[in-house]
Design a protein around this motif. Structure first.
Motif, PDB file in Angstrom:
ATOM      1  N   ASP A  49     -57.496  -8.905 -57.784  1.00 42.28           N
ATOM      2  CA  ASP A  49     -57.749 -10.116 -56.990  1.00 42.28           C
ATOM      3  C   ASP A  49     -56.786 -11.242 -57.393  1.00 42.28           C
ATOM      4  O   ASP A  49     -56.286 -11.968 -56.541  1.00 42.28           O
ATOM      5  CB  ASP A  49     -59.198 -10.586 -57.158  1.00 42.28           C
ATOM      6  N   LYS A  50     -56.521 -11.358 -58.695  1.00 41.72           N
ATOM      7  CA  LYS A  50     -55.566 -12.378 -59.161  1.00 41.72           C
ATOM      8  C   LYS A  50     -54.172 -12.097 -58.602  1.00 41.72           C
ATOM      9  O   LYS A  50     -53.450 -13.018 -58.217  1.00 41.72           O
ATOM     10  CB  LYS A  50     -55.492 -12.409 -60.692  1.00 41.72           C
ATOM     11  N   MET A  51     -53.792 -10.828 -58.574  1.00 32.91           N
ATOM     12  CA  MET A  51     -52.468 -10.480 -58.037  1.00 32.91           C
ATOM     13  C   MET A  51     -52.365 -10.913 -56.578  1.00 32.91           C
ATOM     14  O   MET A  51     -51.355 -11.487 -56.157  1.00 32.91           O
ATOM     15  CB  MET A  51     -52.205  -8.983 -58.180  1.00 32.91           C
ATOM     16  N   HIS A  52     -53.407 -10.666 -55.795  1.00 34.56           N
ATOM     17  CA  HIS A  52     -53.413 -11.109 -54.393  1.00 34.56           C
ATOM     18  C   HIS A  52     -53.360 -12.638 -54.312  1.00 34.56           C
ATOM     19  O   HIS A  52     -52.693 -13.193 -53.440  1.00 34.56           O
ATOM     20  CB  HIS A  52     -54.651 -10.571 -53.668  1.00 34.56           C
ATOM     21  N   GLU A  53     -54.065 -13.302 -55.234  1.00 34.64           N
ATOM     22  CA  GLU A  53     -54.048 -14.768 -55.264  1.00 34.64           C
ATOM     23  C   GLU A  53     -52.631 -15.289 -55.516  1.00 34.64           C
ATOM     24  O   GLU A  53     -52.174 -16.210 -54.840  1.00 34.64           O
ATOM     25  CB  GLU A  53     -54.999 -15.281 -56.346  1.00 34.64           C
ATOM     26  N   TYR A  54     -51.930 -14.688 -56.467  1.00 34.19           N
ATOM     27  CA  TYR A  54     -50.543 -15.097 -56.730  1.00 34.19           C
ATOM     28  C   TYR A  54     -49.684 -14.931 -55.475  1.00 34.19           C
ATOM     29  O   TYR A  54     -48.904 -15.814 -55.120  1.00 34.19           O
ATOM     30  CB  TYR A  54     -49.929 -14.288 -57.877  1.00 34.19           C
ATOM     31  N   MET A  55     -49.826 -13.780 -54.817  1.00 29.25           N
ATOM     32  CA  MET A  55     -49.012 -13.530 -53.615  1.00 29.25           C
ATOM     33  C   MET A  55     -49.318 -14.546 -52.518  1.00 29.25           C
ATOM     34  O   MET A  55     -48.409 -15.034 -51.850  1.00 29.25           O
ATOM     35  CB  MET A  55     -49.250 -12.106 -53.087  1.00 29.25           C
ATOM     36  N   SER A  56     -50.585 -14.869 -52.330  1.00 34.98           N
ATOM     37  CA  SER A  56     -50.940 -15.817 -51.265  1.00 34.98           C
ATOM     38  C   SER A  56     -50.577 -17.255 -51.618  1.00 34.98           C
ATOM     39  O   SER A  56     -50.607 -18.127 -50.755  1.00 34.98           O
ATOM     40  CB  SER A  56     -52.427 -15.711 -50.929  1.00 34.98           C
ATOM     41  N   ASN A  57     -50.181 -17.489 -52.869  1.00 34.60           N
ATOM     42  CA  ASN A  57     -49.785 -18.832 -53.296  1.00 34.60           C
ATOM     43  C   ASN A  57     -48.280 -18.986 -53.488  1.00 34.60           C
ATOM     44  O   ASN A  57     -47.827 -19.988 -54.025  1.00 34.60           O
ATOM     45  CB  ASN A  57     -50.529 -19.212 -54.575  1.00 34.60           C
ATOM     46  N   GLY A  58     -47.509 -17.965 -53.080  1.00 34.47           N
ATOM     47  CA  GLY A  58     -46.056 -18.120 -53.096  1.00 34.47           C
ATOM     48  C   GLY A  58     -45.283 -17.211 -54.028  1.00 34.47           C
ATOM     49  O   GLY A  58     -44.048 -17.256 -54.045  1.00 34.47           O
ATOM     50  N   CYS A  59     -45.956 -16.388 -54.818  1.00 32.10           N
ATOM     51  CA  CYS A  59     -45.239 -15.450 -55.679  1.00 32.10           C
ATOM     52  C   CYS A  59     -44.494 -14.452 -54.791  1.00 32.10           C
ATOM     53  O   CYS A  59     -44.998 -14.013 -53.761  1.00 32.10           O
ATOM     54  CB  CYS A  59     -46.222 -14.731 -56.596  1.00 32.10           C
ATOM     55  N   ARG A  60     -43.278 -14.093 -55.198  1.00 33.84           N
ATOM     56  CA  ARG A  60     -42.451 -13.228 -54.365  1.00 33.84           C
ATOM     57  C   ARG A  60     -42.443 -11.769 -54.809  1.00 33.84           C
ATOM     58  O   ARG A  60     -42.071 -10.880 -54.050  1.00 33.84           O
ATOM     59  CB  ARG A  60     -41.029 -13.787 -54.346  1.00 33.84           C
ATOM     60  N   LEU A  61     -42.851 -11.508 -56.065  1.00 31.50           N
ATOM     61  CA  LEU A  61     -42.892 -10.142 -56.573  1.00 31.50           C
ATOM     62  C   LEU A  61     -43.819 -10.114 -57.774  1.00 31.50           C
ATOM     63  O   LEU A  61     -43.750 -10.996 -58.633  1.00 31.50           O
ATOM     64  CB  LEU A  61     -41.493  -9.673 -56.986  1.00 31.50           C
ATOM     65  N   ILE A  78     -47.100  -2.514 -57.298  1.00 28.22           N
ATOM     66  CA  ILE A  78     -46.091  -3.520 -56.947  1.00 28.22           C
ATOM     67  C   ILE A  78     -46.617  -4.345 -55.782  1.00 28.22           C
ATOM     68  O   ILE A  78     -47.001  -3.802 -54.746  1.00 28.22           O
ATOM     69  CB  ILE A  78     -44.751  -2.861 -56.590  1.00 28.22           C
ATOM     70  N   TYR A  79     -46.657  -5.653 -55.992  1.00 28.37           N
ATOM     71  CA  TYR A  79     -47.159  -6.594 -54.998  1.00 28.37           C
ATOM     72  C   TYR A  79     -45.996  -7.392 -54.428  1.00 28.37           C
ATOM     73  O   TYR A  79     -45.159  -7.902 -55.175  1.00 28.37           O
ATOM     74  CB  TYR A  79     -48.161  -7.563 -55.635  1.00 28.37           C
ATOM     75  N   ARG A  80     -45.970  -7.464 -53.109  1.00 24.97           N
ATOM     76  CA  ARG A  80     -44.988  -8.263 -52.378  1.00 24.97           C
ATOM     77  C   ARG A  80     -45.748  -9.011 -51.279  1.00 24.97           C
ATOM     78  O   ARG A  80     -46.671  -8.452 -50.685  1.00 24.97           O
ATOM     79  CB  ARG A  80     -43.921  -7.377 -51.748  1.00 24.97           C
ATOM     80  N   PRO A  81     -45.364 -10.250 -50.981  1.00 26.21           N
ATOM     81  CA  PRO A  81     -46.103 -10.993 -49.953  1.00 26.21           C
ATOM     82  C   PRO A  81     -46.034 -10.308 -48.594  1.00 26.21           C
ATOM     83  O   PRO A  81     -44.987  -9.832 -48.180  1.00 26.21           O
ATOM     84  CB  PRO A  81     -45.423 -12.360 -49.917  1.00 26.21           C
ATOM     85  N   GLY A  82     -47.187 -10.236 -47.931  1.00 21.91           N
ATOM     86  CA  GLY A  82     -47.248  -9.683 -46.584  1.00 21.91           C
ATOM     87  C   GLY A  82     -47.045  -8.190 -46.482  1.00 21.91           C
ATOM     88  O   GLY A  82     -46.851  -7.672 -45.380  1.00 21.91           O
ATOM     89  N   GLN A  83     -47.072  -7.476 -47.618  1.00 26.53           N
ATOM     90  CA  GLN A  83     -46.868  -6.029 -47.595  1.00 26.53           C
ATOM     91  C   GLN A  83     -48.015  -5.323 -48.307  1.00 26.53           C
ATOM     92  O   GLN A  83     -48.709  -5.910 -49.135  1.00 26.53           O
ATOM     93  CB  GLN A  83     -45.551  -5.656 -48.284  1.00 26.53           C
ATOM     94  N   ASP A  84     -48.178  -4.044 -47.993  1.00 22.60           N
ATOM     95  CA  ASP A  84     -49.152  -3.232 -48.699  1.00 22.60           C
ATOM     96  C   ASP A  84     -48.711  -3.046 -50.144  1.00 22.60           C
ATOM     97  O   ASP A  84     -47.509  -3.074 -50.449  1.00 22.60           O
ATOM     98  CB  ASP A  84     -49.294  -1.854 -48.039  1.00 22.60           C
ATOM     99  N   ILE A  85     -49.677  -2.826 -51.016  1.00 20.40           N
ATOM    100  CA  ILE A  85     -49.378  -2.570 -52.424  1.00 20.40           C
ATOM    101  C   ILE A  85     -48.706  -1.204 -52.538  1.00 20.40           C
ATOM    102  O   ILE A  85     -49.155  -0.228 -51.939  1.00 20.40           O
ATOM    103  CB  ILE A  85     -50.671  -2.580 -53.256  1.00 20.40           C
ATOM    104  N   GLU A  86     -47.636  -1.157 -53.307  1.00 20.05           N
ATOM    105  CA  GLU A  86     -46.967   0.117 -53.592  1.00 20.05           C
ATOM    106  C   GLU A  86     -47.403   0.563 -54.981  1.00 20.05           C
ATOM    107  O   GLU A  86     -47.343  -0.225 -55.935  1.00 20.05           O
ATOM    108  CB  GLU A  86     -45.445  -0.056 -53.546  1.00 20.05           C
ATOM    109  N   ILE A  87     -47.844   1.809 -55.097  1.00 22.70           N
ATOM    110  CA  ILE A  87     -48.293   2.342 -56.384  1.00 22.70           C
ATOM    111  C   ILE A  87     -47.312   3.410 -56.842  1.00 22.70           C
ATOM    112  O   ILE A  87     -47.050   4.376 -56.124  1.00 22.70           O
ATOM    113  CB  ILE A  87     -49.714   2.919 -56.294  1.00 22.70           C
ATOM    114  N   LEU A  88     -46.764   3.226 -58.043  1.00 21.05           N
ATOM    115  CA  LEU A  88     -45.835   4.185 -58.631  1.00 21.05           C
ATOM    116  C   LEU A  88     -46.528   4.893 -59.790  1.00 21.05           C
ATOM    117  O   LEU A  88     -47.144   4.251 -60.643  1.00 21.05           O
ATOM    118  CB  LEU A  88     -44.578   3.479 -59.140  1.00 21.05           C
ATOM    119  N   LYS A  89     -46.422   6.213 -59.818  1.00 17.78           N
ATOM    120  CA  LYS A  89     -47.000   7.016 -60.895  1.00 17.78           C
ATOM    121  C   LYS A  89     -45.928   7.300 -61.939  1.00 17.78           C
ATOM    122  O   LYS A  89     -44.865   7.832 -61.623  1.00 17.78           O
ATOM    123  CB  LYS A  89     -47.520   8.354 -60.347  1.00 17.78           C
ATOM    124  N   SER A  90     -46.187   6.918 -63.169  1.00 17.99           N
ATOM    125  CA  SER A  90     -45.309   7.168 -64.322  1.00 17.99           C
ATOM    126  C   SER A  90     -43.845   6.816 -64.063  1.00 17.99           C
ATOM    127  O   SER A  90     -42.947   7.616 -64.338  1.00 17.99           O
ATOM    128  CB  SER A  90     -45.412   8.632 -64.759  1.00 17.99           C
TER     129      SER A  90
END
Length: 194
Positions: A132-144, A157-169
């Motif tokens: 939830d904090k990660m989404h909060e950062y993105m909605s407040n202007g964080c770019r990555l 990996i969080y990017r504004p306006g995009q789905d979360i990308e999940i990388l395994k290992s």
């Protein structure tokens, strides 16, 4: 250990200045304030998390020293986000022109902006809260943003306006256009990388 949330709103609604002074008067506590004005008391980190934080900061600071594109901050740095929450990510970076636009007084207190880039190391006990904090950062202007889960050996990996990308290992992470030419090595994280 999990973070504790303390709601004092029915007694007092702390202003930004009062919250800053509360943190100054209690330097042994790591406090955040959510958008509802509730105090969040963060527990100290364990040894592996602390070691990982240092490694992250060293890699990012080394890149930043070469590129001179901004400023790197540790987990003790407070940021007052545009939504009013006061947060402190594990590792953060602010682009140079944004840092330079702050007054000396603003630089001495919680920074009145959202970082351009953040890293959080996930605590297994409060996964949903950290996401939830990660989404909060993105909605407040964080770019990555990178949310590192050492136990599951994953990075979200969080990017504004995009789905979360999940990388395994993953072995490395790219700073993309936010941190040009920055590559984070995850080889020193845990037994199997991340």
């Amino acid at each position: 250990m999990t973070a504790l949330t303390l709601n004092l709103n029915s007694i007092i609604k702390l202003t930004r200045e009062q919250f800053y002074h509360l943190c100054e008067e209690n330097p042994d506590l790591k406090l955040e304030r959510n958008v509802q004005g509730e105090l969040v008391i963060m527990p100290p980190t364990g040894g592996e998390t602390g070691k990982s934080n240092v490694n992250l900061i060293l890699q990012l600071a080394s890149w930043n020293e070469q590129k001179q594109l901004g400023e790197v901050f540790d987990s003790s740095t407070g940021f007052t986000l545009p939504n009013g929450a006061d947060r402190s990510p594990d590792v953060s970076w602010v682009e140079k022109y944004r840092w330079d636009s702050l007054t000396k007084e603003q630089r001495e207190k919680f920074l009145p902006l959202c970082p351009d880039f953040i890293i959080k190391i996930m605590s297994p006990s409060d996964i949903r809260k950290v996401q939830d904090k990660m989404h909060e950062y993105m909605s407040n202007g964080c770019r990555l943003g990178w949310l590192i889960n050492r136990k599951k050996q994953e990075v979200e990996i969080y990017r504004p306006g995009q789905d979360i990308e999940i990388l395994k290992s993953p072995q490395t992470l790219s700073g993309e256009t936010v941190l040009p030419d920055f590559t984070l090595s995850l080889k020193k994280f845990g037994d199997n990388n991340v």
